[in-house]
Write a protein that holds these residues in place. Structure first.
Motif, mmCIF file in Angstrom:
data_model
loop_
_atom_site.group_PDB
_atom_site.id
_atom_site.type_symbol
_atom_site.label_atom_id
_atom_site.label_comp_id
_atom_site.label_asym_id
_atom_site.label_seq_id
_atom_site.Cartn_x
_atom_site.Cartn_y
_atom_site.Cartn_z
ATOM 1 N N GLY A 1 -0.666 46.755 -0.533
ATOM 2 C CA GLY A 1 -0.920 45.322 -0.532
ATOM 3 C C GLY A 1 -0.931 44.598 0.787
ATOM 4 N N ASN A 2 0.089 44.757 1.645
ATOM 5 C CA ASN A 2 0.194 43.957 2.857
ATOM 6 C C ASN A 2 0.048 44.818 4.104
ATOM 7 N N GLU A 3 -0.871 45.729 4.097
ATOM 8 C CA GLU A 3 -1.046 46.643 5.218
ATOM 9 C C GLU A 3 -2.012 46.075 6.265
ATOM 10 N N ASP A 4 -1.956 46.630 7.441
ATOM 11 C CA ASP A 4 -2.878 46.268 8.518
ATOM 12 C C ASP A 4 -4.200 46.981 8.247
ATOM 13 N N SER B 1 -2.528 37.766 12.157
ATOM 14 C CA SER B 1 -1.373 37.494 11.298
ATOM 15 C C SER B 1 -1.821 37.583 9.844
ATOM 16 N N GLY B 2 -0.921 38.031 8.994
ATOM 17 C CA GLY B 2 -1.235 38.095 7.569
ATOM 18 C C GLY B 2 -2.561 38.781 7.300
ATOM 19 N N HIS B 3 -3.498 38.035 6.741
ATOM 20 C CA HIS B 3 -4.824 38.562 6.404
ATOM 21 C C HIS B 3 -5.888 38.137 7.415
ATOM 22 N N PHE C 1 -13.424 35.698 14.070
ATOM 23 C CA PHE C 1 -12.178 35.730 13.336
ATOM 24 C C PHE C 1 -12.544 35.921 11.871
ATOM 25 N N LEU C 2 -11.812 36.811 11.194
ATOM 26 C CA LEU C 2 -12.101 37.135 9.806
ATOM 27 C C LEU C 2 -10.845 36.985 8.951
ATOM 28 N N HIS C 3 -11.039 36.620 7.704
ATOM 29 C CA HIS C 3 -9.973 36.643 6.700
ATOM 30 C C HIS C 3 -10.321 37.813 5.789
#
Length: 96
Positions: free
Chosen positions: A16-19, A42-44, A79-81
């Motif tokens: 779920g919260n991986e790089d 950061s985050g996503h 920059f991407l989400h």
């Protein structure tokens, strides 16, 4: 309705919260000989840079190679989400 700046690509891992930097860099569209680097901010949120070879003809010694001279330049940066949904990367462009 999908946004024209959205891109979905198949992902290879499932946590779920991986790089996701490496997966993004491998899957993001590029032209010709461009190389893509991607870093998690950061985050996503991620920053991706597209690199292309720079013409060395204007150098005073165009024969210099390797680490002596930087011959690549950033030709595009975004920059991407990015999130992973059902095993696919959901990529939303935040900058143009």
């Amino acid at each position: 309705m999908a946004d024209e700046n959205d891109l979905t690509v198949e992902a290879t891992s499932t946590s779920g919260n991986e790089d996701l930097s490496q997966e993004i860099a491998r899957s993001i569209p590029r032209k010709g000989q461009e190389q893509v680097t991607c870093r998690r901010v950061s985050g996503h949120h991620y920053r991706c840079n597209w690199w292309s070879l720079h013409d060395t003809g204007a150098y005073d010694n165009p024969g210099m190679t390797a680490s002596l001279v930087t011959t690549s330049r950033i030709c595009k940066s975004q920059f991407l989400h990015v999130t992973k949904v059902a095993g696919n990367l959901k990529i939303k462009e935040l900058t143009r």
